[in-house]
Design a protein around this motif. Structure first.
Motif, PDB file in Angstrom:
ATOM      1  N   VAL A 144       0.837  -1.199   0.000  1.00  0.00           N
ATOM      2  CA  VAL A 144       0.000   0.000   0.000  1.00  0.00           C
ATOM      3  C   VAL A 144       0.873   1.250   0.000  1.00  0.00           C
ATOM      4  O   VAL A 144       0.610   2.205  -0.738  1.00  0.00           O
ATOM      5  N   MET A 145       1.920   1.259   0.811  1.00  0.00           N
ATOM      6  CA  MET A 145       2.788   2.437   0.874  1.00  0.00           C
ATOM      7  C   MET A 145       3.567   2.626  -0.427  1.00  0.00           C
ATOM      8  O   MET A 145       3.792   3.770  -0.848  1.00  0.00           O
ATOM      9  N   ALA A 146       3.943   1.536  -1.088  1.00  0.00           N
ATOM     10  CA  ALA A 146       4.639   1.647  -2.385  1.00  0.00           C
ATOM     11  C   ALA A 146       3.722   2.344  -3.390  1.00  0.00           C
ATOM     12  O   ALA A 146       4.148   3.228  -4.141  1.00  0.00           O
ATOM     13  N   ILE A 176     -11.464  12.496   1.092  1.00  0.00           N
ATOM     14  CA  ILE A 176     -11.503  11.034   0.901  1.00  0.00           C
ATOM     15  C   ILE A 176     -10.153  10.517   0.411  1.00  0.00           C
ATOM     16  O   ILE A 176      -9.533  11.121  -0.459  1.00  0.00           O
ATOM     17  N   ALA A 177      -9.726   9.378   0.963  1.00  0.00           N
ATOM     18  CA  ALA A 177      -8.534   8.682   0.467  1.00  0.00           C
ATOM     19  C   ALA A 177      -8.886   7.214   0.266  1.00  0.00           C
ATOM     20  O   ALA A 177      -9.631   6.632   1.056  1.00  0.00           O
ATOM     21  N   THR A 232       3.971   6.342  -5.191  1.00  0.00           N
ATOM     22  CA  THR A 232       3.863   6.599  -6.626  1.00  0.00           C
ATOM     23  C   THR A 232       3.020   7.846  -6.869  1.00  0.00           C
ATOM     24  O   THR A 232       3.392   8.729  -7.624  1.00  0.00           O
ATOM     25  N   ARG A 233       1.874   7.897  -6.204  1.00  0.00           N
ATOM     26  CA  ARG A 233       0.972   9.048  -6.282  1.00  0.00           C
ATOM     27  C   ARG A 233      -0.032   8.911  -5.143  1.00  0.00           C
ATOM     28  O   ARG A 233      -0.556   7.828  -4.890  1.00  0.00           O
ATOM     29  N   PHE A 245      -3.005  13.890   3.654  1.00  0.00           N
ATOM     30  CA  PHE A 245      -2.782  12.733   2.779  1.00  0.00           C
ATOM     31  C   PHE A 245      -2.133  13.142   1.464  1.00  0.00           C
ATOM     32  O   PHE A 245      -2.113  12.384   0.505  1.00  0.00           O
ATOM     33  N   ASN A 246      -1.662  14.392   1.400  1.00  0.00           N
ATOM     34  CA  ASN A 246      -1.150  14.931   0.138  1.00  0.00           C
ATOM     35  C   ASN A 246      -2.178  14.764  -0.981  1.00  0.00           C
ATOM     36  O   ASN A 246      -1.850  14.367  -2.091  1.00  0.00           O
TER      37      ASN A 246
END
Length: 152
Positions: A48-50, A63-64, A54-55, A89-90
């Motif tokens: 998930v973090m990878a 919402i994320a 990426t974006r 969450f950028n």
């Protein structure tokens, strides 16, 4: 596809304890692993973090939808978190998020993940539903709101 087919009430955290993107994602991954939906929490978190590096999966409007593909999931699984305080969450709109919908799927099952992402996106277009989710104070309330919305 209905989200209630892949979301179990025990995989909802409202409110989330995490105050950062990484903490919130880890909290939701742990929820899935603790209930036997993932075979390797570290592998799932890393996947998930990878994807997140990426974006950002902060799609805007609070919402994320963090997601990843890894062998720790035998089928598409989902966890939902409602943040007590908005989390940076950028996001594409630069605003923090309060609703986090985590998806983890096996590497070879892209179709169900795409269907779930589309379903989430459609549900979140309903401003009243989104506002109700943001105010939900318990996992049961979150699940009930999603279940009711899907049965409309």
């Amino acid at each position: 596809m209905l989200l209630t087919q892949i979301l179990q009430p025990v995989c909802i955290k409202a409110p989330l304890a995490g105050k950062t993107k990484e903490d919130a994602i880890e909290e939701l991954v742990n929820l899935l692993a603790d209930h036997g939906y993932l075979t390797d929490r570290a592998d799932a978190f890393e996947a998930v973090m990878a994807r997140e590096h990426t974006r950002s999966t902060g799609i805007g409007s609070g919402i994320a939808i963090p997601h990843g593909k890894c062998s720790a999931a035998k089928e598409l699984v989902m966890a939902v978190g409602i943040a007590a305080e908005p989390i940076d969450f950028n996001s594409i709109d630069g605003k923090p998020v309060t609703i986090i919908l985590l998806l983890v799927s096996p590497p070879d099952q892209t179709g169900p993940r795409i269907q779930a992402l589309a379903r989430i996106s459609r549900l979140m277009l309903d401003a009243q539903f989104k506002a109700q989710l943001e105010k939900a104070a318990s996992p049961e309330e979150v699940y009930s709101l999603i279940s009711s919305k899907e049965s409309e």
